[in-house]
Design a protein around this motif. Structure first.
Motif, PDB file in Angstrom:
ATOM      1  N   LYS A   1       0.814  -1.221   0.000  1.00 46.37           N
ATOM      2  CA  LYS A   1       0.000   0.000   0.000  1.00 46.37           C
ATOM      3  C   LYS A   1       0.848   1.271   0.000  1.00 46.37           C
ATOM      4  CE  LYS A   1      -3.835  -2.332   2.259  1.00 46.37           C
ATOM      5  NZ  LYS A   1      -4.687  -2.456   3.468  1.00 46.37           N
TER       6      LYS A   1
ATOM      7  N   GLU B   1       0.992   4.076  -3.243  1.00 49.68           N
ATOM      8  CA  GLU B   1      -0.027   3.602  -4.182  1.00 49.68           C
ATOM      9  C   GLU B   1      -0.326   4.599  -5.301  1.00 49.68           C
ATOM     10  OE1 GLU B   1      -3.573   2.258  -2.140  1.00 49.68           O
ATOM     11  OE2 GLU B   1      -2.880   0.182  -2.313  1.00 49.68           O
TER      12      GLU B   1
ATOM     13  N   LYS C   1       2.291   4.029  -7.923  1.00 46.46           N
ATOM     14  CA  LYS C   1       2.111   2.699  -8.513  1.00 46.46           C
ATOM     15  C   LYS C   1       0.929   2.688  -9.480  1.00 46.46           C
ATOM     16  CE  LYS C   1       4.066   0.205  -4.555  1.00 46.46           C
ATOM     17  NZ  LYS C   1       3.788  -0.649  -3.383  1.00 46.46           N
ATOM     18  N   ARG C   2      -0.104   3.432  -9.131  1.00 47.08           N
ATOM     19  CA  ARG C   2      -1.288   3.497  -9.990  1.00 47.08           C
ATOM     20  C   ARG C   2      -0.950   4.076 -11.366  1.00 47.08           C
ATOM     21  NH1 ARG C   2      -4.114   5.740  -6.615  1.00 47.08           N
ATOM     22  NH2 ARG C   2      -5.499   4.083  -5.885  1.00 47.08           N
TER      23      ARG C   2
ATOM     24  N   GLU D   1      -5.729  -1.805  -6.225  1.00 50.86           N
ATOM     25  CA  GLU D   1      -5.734  -1.137  -4.929  1.00 50.86           C
ATOM     26  C   GLU D   1      -5.589  -2.164  -3.804  1.00 50.86           C
ATOM     27  OE1 GLU D   1      -8.617   1.700  -2.153  1.00 50.86           O
ATOM     28  OE2 GLU D   1      -9.198   1.207  -4.216  1.00 50.86           O
TER      29      GLU D   1
ATOM     30  N   GLU E   1       7.553  -4.263  -4.346  1.00 43.39           N
ATOM     31  CA  GLU E   1       6.686  -3.142  -3.975  1.00 43.39           C
ATOM     32  C   GLU E   1       7.446  -1.837  -3.770  1.00 43.39           C
ATOM     33  OE1 GLU E   1       3.622  -3.298  -4.289  1.00 43.39           O
ATOM     34  OE2 GLU E   1       3.340  -5.460  -4.428  1.00 43.39           O
TER      35      GLU E   1
END
Length: 204
Positions: free
Chosen positions: A66, A69, A72-73, A81, A145
């Protein structure tokens, strides 16, 4: 027998709460939550220590998933999500360890054991394998991540060739068509587990 039943009930209750929360927060999709519940229950029911090792991996990896984010989006075409990991990802990140946990249960029940090869070389090797399994999974998830947030281009450590950004959009991180990311993770987890088992036998 009664103590084992209590531990099983506690394991199922804790696992149900965590799985439901993970599904609500979109860390897992429905299939991932169902398998996650099963895997967590097994780990905690066999031994609380095994449960802690699994939960440390799960909670830290969920936090890193998370983290960042918004970026990353924008850069990840397959962005979801919260991560929304499915049963396949749960299986590849916990399958081998779950088998080792069940073997440990078959050999010693829910008895607490220490890393002590003089007392039991087999239990020491099994626990070393479980620890190595989740260390490898942590390394894979954390690097994916956090790596995707880096501005630098990653390189393959075997050839130093520039490769695609880490993350779900990299379909063949091995460079081989027969090994997708899940297969690479499985091989990595297996090899790491073997190495940490041997290391624990030598050290302890």
């Amino acid at each position: 027998m009664e103590a084992n039943l209590v531990q099983l009930v506690v394991a199922a209750l804790i696992s149900a709460i965590i799985a439901a929360r993970a599904y609500k927060k979109k860390s897992l999709n429905f299939s991932g939550a169902i398998l996650g519940f099963t895997v967590m229950t097994i780990h905690i029911a066999v031994n609380y220590r095994f449960g802690v090792v699994l939960l440390v991996f799960f909670f830290t990896s969920s936090k890193f998933t998370k983290f960042g984010e918004d970026k990353k989006r924008k850069v990840d075409a397959d962005f979801k999500e919260g991560g929304q990991r499915n049963w396949i990802q749960v299986l590849f990140n916990s399958g081998i360890a779950t088998i080792l946990v069940l073997i440990a249960w078959k050999l010693a029940g829910s008895k607490d054991n220490c890393l002590n090869s003089k007392e039991s070389s087999l239990m020491t090797a099994l626990m070393g394998g479980i620890i190595g399994h989740y260390c490898c999974c942590n390394g894979d998830t954390w690097s994916s991540e956090l790596g995707i947030l880096s501005e630098e281009q990653p390189r393959l450590i075997t050839t130093f060739k520039v490769v695609g950004k880490s993350g779900p959009t990299v379909k063949k991180i091995s460079g081989l068509s027969i090994l997708d990311n899940n297969a690479v993770n499985l091989v990595s987890v297996f090899l790491t587990g073997v190495l940490t088992s041997i290391a624990c036998l030598i050290i302890f």
